[in-house]
Design a protein around this motif. Structure first.
Motif, PDB file in Angstrom:
ATOM      1  N   PHE A 118      65.265  18.068  14.995  1.00 39.62           N
ATOM      2  CA  PHE A 118      65.780  16.778  15.446  1.00 39.62           C
ATOM      3  C   PHE A 118      64.712  15.713  15.219  1.00 39.62           C
ATOM      4  N   SER A 119      65.142  14.586  14.675  1.00 41.32           N
ATOM      5  CA  SER A 119      64.159  13.574  14.275  1.00 41.32           C
ATOM      6  C   SER A 119      64.646  12.172  14.606  1.00 41.32           C
ATOM      7  N   ILE A 120      63.685  11.260  14.689  1.00 35.61           N
ATOM      8  CA  ILE A 120      63.955   9.839  14.899  1.00 35.61           C
ATOM      9  C   ILE A 120      63.298   9.080  13.753  1.00 35.61           C
ATOM     10  N   GLU A 121      64.085   8.283  13.056  1.00 30.56           N
ATOM     11  CA  GLU A 121      63.550   7.462  11.970  1.00 30.56           C
ATOM     12  C   GLU A 121      63.750   5.992  12.321  1.00 30.56           C
ATOM     13  N   THR A 122      62.712   5.212  12.190  1.00 30.97           N
ATOM     14  CA  THR A 122      62.815   3.773  12.436  1.00 30.97           C
ATOM     15  C   THR A 122      62.333   3.023  11.211  1.00 30.97           C
ATOM     16  N   ILE A 123      63.148   2.080  10.763  1.00 30.15           N
ATOM     17  CA  ILE A 123      62.827   1.295   9.572  1.00 30.15           C
ATOM     18  C   ILE A 123      62.796  -0.177   9.961  1.00 30.15           C
ATOM     19  N   PRO A 124      61.611  -0.773  10.134  1.00 35.22           N
ATOM     20  CA  PRO A 124      61.548  -2.182  10.549  1.00 35.22           C
ATOM     21  C   PRO A 124      61.873  -3.129   9.408  1.00 35.22           C
ATOM     22  N   ASP A 125      62.526  -4.226   9.732  1.00 33.42           N
ATOM     23  CA  ASP A 125      62.804  -5.297   8.787  1.00 33.42           C
ATOM     24  C   ASP A 125      62.282  -6.586   9.410  1.00 33.42           C
ATOM     25  N   GLU A 126      61.046  -6.936   9.053  1.00 34.90           N
ATOM     26  CA  GLU A 126      60.401  -8.084   9.683  1.00 34.90           C
ATOM     27  C   GLU A 126      61.100  -9.397   9.334  1.00 34.90           C
ATOM     28  N   GLU A 127      61.753  -9.464   8.177  1.00 36.84           N
ATOM     29  CA  GLU A 127      62.369 -10.719   7.763  1.00 36.84           C
ATOM     30  C   GLU A 127      63.516 -11.119   8.683  1.00 36.84           C
ATOM     31  N   VAL A 128      64.304 -10.150   9.120  1.00 38.93           N
ATOM     32  CA  VAL A 128      65.438 -10.464   9.995  1.00 38.93           C
ATOM     33  C   VAL A 128      65.129 -10.147  11.454  1.00 38.93           C
ATOM     34  N   GLY A 129      63.918  -9.652  11.715  1.00 37.19           N
ATOM     35  CA  GLY A 129      63.510  -9.383  13.083  1.00 37.19           C
ATOM     36  C   GLY A 129      64.249  -8.237  13.730  1.00 37.19           C
ATOM     37  N   GLN A 130      64.638  -7.234  12.934  1.00 30.00           N
ATOM     38  CA  GLN A 130      65.343  -6.080  13.460  1.00 30.00           C
ATOM     39  C   GLN A 130      64.798  -4.811  12.844  1.00 30.00           C
ATOM     40  N   TYR A 131      65.181  -3.674  13.427  1.00 33.04           N
ATOM     41  CA  TYR A 131      64.895  -2.406  12.786  1.00 33.04           C
ATOM     42  C   TYR A 131      66.121  -1.506  12.878  1.00 33.04           C
ATOM     43  N   THR A 132      66.213  -0.579  11.943  1.00 30.25           N
ATOM     44  CA  THR A 132      67.284   0.404  11.941  1.00 30.25           C
ATOM     45  C   THR A 132      66.726   1.701  12.474  1.00 30.25           C
ATOM     46  N   ARG A 133      67.393   2.298  13.435  1.00 33.18           N
ATOM     47  CA  ARG A 133      66.936   3.576  13.942  1.00 33.18           C
ATOM     48  C   ARG A 133      68.010   4.622  13.704  1.00 33.18           C
ATOM     49  N   ASN A 134      67.618   5.723  13.135  1.00 29.20           N
ATOM     50  CA  ASN A 134      68.503   6.830  12.860  1.00 29.20           C
ATOM     51  C   ASN A 134      68.040   8.047  13.643  1.00 29.20           C
ATOM     52  N   VAL A 135      68.944   8.640  14.402  1.00 30.29           N
ATOM     53  CA  VAL A 135      68.657   9.859  15.141  1.00 30.29           C
ATOM     54  C   VAL A 135      69.560  10.949  14.575  1.00 30.29           C
ATOM     55  N   GLY A 136      68.970  11.999  14.084  1.00 24.83           N
ATOM     56  CA  GLY A 136      69.762  13.053  13.481  1.00 24.83           C
ATOM     57  C   GLY A 136      69.055  14.380  13.506  1.00 24.83           C
ATOM     58  N   TYR A 137      69.652  15.367  12.845  1.00 21.29           N
ATOM     59  CA  TYR A 137      69.005  16.673  12.792  1.00 21.29           C
ATOM     60  C   TYR A 137      69.211  17.313  11.426  1.00 21.29           C
ATOM     61  N   PHE A 138      68.315  18.220  11.116  1.00 22.63           N
ATOM     62  CA  PHE A 138      68.330  18.960   9.857  1.00 22.63           C
ATOM     63  C   PHE A 138      68.568  20.430  10.181  1.00 22.63           C
ATOM     64  N   ASN A 139      69.611  21.008   9.608  1.00 22.60           N
ATOM     65  CA  ASN A 139      69.850  22.435   9.754  1.00 22.60           C
ATOM     66  C   ASN A 139      69.066  23.151   8.661  1.00 22.60           C
ATOM     67  N   VAL A 140      68.059  23.912   9.082  1.00 19.52           N
ATOM     68  CA  VAL A 140      67.113  24.494   8.124  1.00 19.52           C
ATOM     69  C   VAL A 140      67.778  25.520   7.224  1.00 19.52           C
ATOM     70  N   LYS A 141      68.532  26.442   7.787  1.00 19.91           N
ATOM     71  CA  LYS A 141      69.118  27.526   6.989  1.00 19.91           C
ATOM     72  C   LYS A 141      70.199  27.013   6.038  1.00 19.91           C
ATOM     73  N   GLU A 142      71.016  26.077   6.525  1.00 17.38           N
ATOM     74  CA  GLU A 142      72.108  25.565   5.697  1.00 17.38           C
ATOM     75  C   GLU A 142      71.687  24.385   4.828  1.00 17.38           C
ATOM     76  N   GLU A 143      70.484  23.919   5.016  1.00 21.08           N
ATOM     77  CA  GLU A 143      69.933  22.812   4.226  1.00 21.08           C
ATOM     78  C   GLU A 143      70.849  21.591   4.234  1.00 21.08           C
ATOM     79  N   ARG A 144      71.243  21.162   5.410  1.00 22.15           N
ATOM     80  CA  ARG A 144      72.100  19.974   5.520  1.00 22.15           C
ATOM     81  C   ARG A 144      71.586  19.073   6.646  1.00 22.15           C
ATOM     82  N   CYS A 145      71.970  17.806   6.546  1.00 21.37           N
ATOM     83  CA  CYS A 145      71.554  16.821   7.533  1.00 21.37           C
ATOM     84  C   CYS A 145      72.779  16.284   8.262  1.00 21.37           C
ATOM     85  N   GLU A 146      72.627  16.028   9.542  1.00 18.95           N
ATOM     86  CA  GLU A 146      73.686  15.427  10.341  1.00 18.95           C
ATOM     87  C   GLU A 146      73.072  14.290  11.155  1.00 18.95           C
TER      88      GLU A 146
END
Length: 427
Positions: free
Chosen positions: A376-404
């Motif tokens: 399970f992971s948290i990704e944050t991508i800041p965008d200073e120009e618009v003063g916002q960031y995108t945050r994605n919370v998801g998980y990676f299934n290791v055996k099946e090699e897929r992301c949700e």
């Protein structure tokens, strides 16, 4: 050796003391453990979950009477999105979809969470003061200010120097002196288990090409852990496990630090990914180092895991031909028997939670409704120009090699800090 002064303090609720009145020696104090259990149960049901945990742990009788539902752990701690200076937050379980709002927490007002370990948070305020806060007991331990963080100056004529961030602040515009550092420079803080005012050690990851520094009980500043021989790379992640601190470098090299003595002791545990060795899809170790973000974790049986997450915004060209790398790669090593990473799809039925927190590794059987090895992971991508960031919370299934994904492309104001994984525990 200089004996640094102690600057850490515990903040407790203070009340004006009433005049001392000698009690009648025959007067018995109430024994709250004898309170009828049906009343204890009714009281506990009216308490929010964090308070119910403390209530549950008061004594054996109250433990028995408290109806404590299984706690979905870990939870995602999210700051209130309504105000820059909110003192409330929400706890969310992506697995069970359980959530609750917990407020007020005055200590969180105007702060950013930069680390967590069990029920402790590392919080950073707008003046660059950093402290450890236990949300269940409200105990607070102040660490040295980040103004004392050492800043590395590149080598010149085989020499290098270290100055404090306070020296750099003198040259920055007043309105940006602290904000840029507060928002972007501090990457992560990890710290020893069960910290106390006279017994704690903390390490921080900071900077554009991140460095590491540490402090401990009795210090009044942060101490640089770099050396000229290590300046050819930077650090990508740090963690604490079983009495030691660990780092992973941009070359996928693992260093262990024993910071318990007067001087730090560093040991190389895992060698860097060799540049001339090919791994997945005939990609060399050097390309993997360039293409992936790196996260480190340790298991209770001495295994180390390296989670590599592909940087979507980077395309590495080699002779113009290179297949798109896997979204993620998992590697494993047991330093007792090997010093080299090996790819794997087996985490031993464990789930890993990564982010600004100390990594959390939990058996899948303890997470109801979830099967297999997941990260399970948290990704944050800041965008200073618009003063916002995108945050994605998801998980990676290791055996099946897929992301949700659980929560994707969630736009938030830049001043509202990214969420963090958190465990409700009295330990």
């Amino acid at each position: 050796m200089e004996n640094p002064s102690i600057t850490s303090v515990i903040i407790l609720n203070s009340q004006e003391k009433e005049p001392y009145v000698e009690e009648d020696s025959t007067m018995d104090r109430p024994n709250w453990s004898l309170l009828p259990l049906d009343i204890v149960t009714l009281i506990s049901e009216e308490l929010p979950l964090p308070h119910r945990i403390c209530f549950h742990a008061t004594c054996n009788a109250w433990n028995f009477a408290t109806l404590l539902k299984p706690i979905p752990s870990p939870l995602l701690l999210v700051h209130n999105d309504e105000s820059e200076h909110s003192d409330s937050c929400m706890f969310i379980s992506p697995i069970s979809e359980y959530f609750f709002t917990y407020f007020p927490i005055p200590e969180l007002y105007g702060t950013r969470c930069v680390g967590s370990n069990a029920s402790w948070l590392a919080i950073l305020d707008e003046q660059l003061d950093v402290s450890l806060l236990n949300l269940l007991t409200t105990t607070r331990i102040y660490l040295p200010s980040f103004i004392t963080l050492p800043i590395y100056n590149p080598p010149c004529e085989s020499k290098f120097s270290v100055t404090s961030f306070n020296d750099l602040l003198a040259y920055a515009p007043n309105n940006y002196r602290f904000k840029i550092f507060h928002d972007f420079v501090i990457k992560k803080v990890v710290f020893s288990s069960k910290p106390a005012i006279h017994s704690y050690i903390a390490m921080t990851l900071y900077g554009n090409d991140p460095e590491i520094a540490y402090t401990k009980a009795g210090n009044d500043k942060w101490i640089f852990l770099g050396a000229p021989s290590t300046m050819e790379y930077y650090y990508e992640d740090i963690m604490y496990h079983d009495g030691k601190f660990y780092s992973i470098t941009s070359e996928s090299e693992v260093q262990a630090f024993d910071l318990s003595g007067d001087y730090p002791v560093m040991m190389l545990l895992v060698e860097r990914l060799a540049h001339n060795i090919e791994y997945l899809d005939k990609i060399s170790g050097s390309i993997i180092n360039d293409l992936y973000n790196k996260y480190l974790a340790c298991s209770s049986i001495g295994e180390m895991f390296l989670f590599l997450w592909h940087k979507d915004h980077i395309y590495y060209s080699k002779n113009g031909i290179l297949p798109r790398p896997n979204d993620f790669i998992l590697m494993k090593v047991k330093p007792e028997t090997s010093h080299h990473w090996a790819t794997t799809k087996d985490m031993g039925n464990m789930c890993l939670f990564i982010g600004s927190n100390n990594p959390i590794l939990i058996p899948t059987k303890d997470l109801e409704g979830l099967k297999g090895d997941n990260i399970f992971s948290i990704e944050t991508i800041p965008d200073e120009e618009v003063g916002q960031y995108t945050r994605n919370v998801g998980y990676f299934n290791v055996k099946e090699e897929r992301c949700e994904g659980f929560s994707e492309s969630l736009k938030s104001p830049l001043y509202l800090k990214p969420p963090i994984w958190f465990t409700l525990s009295l330990h």
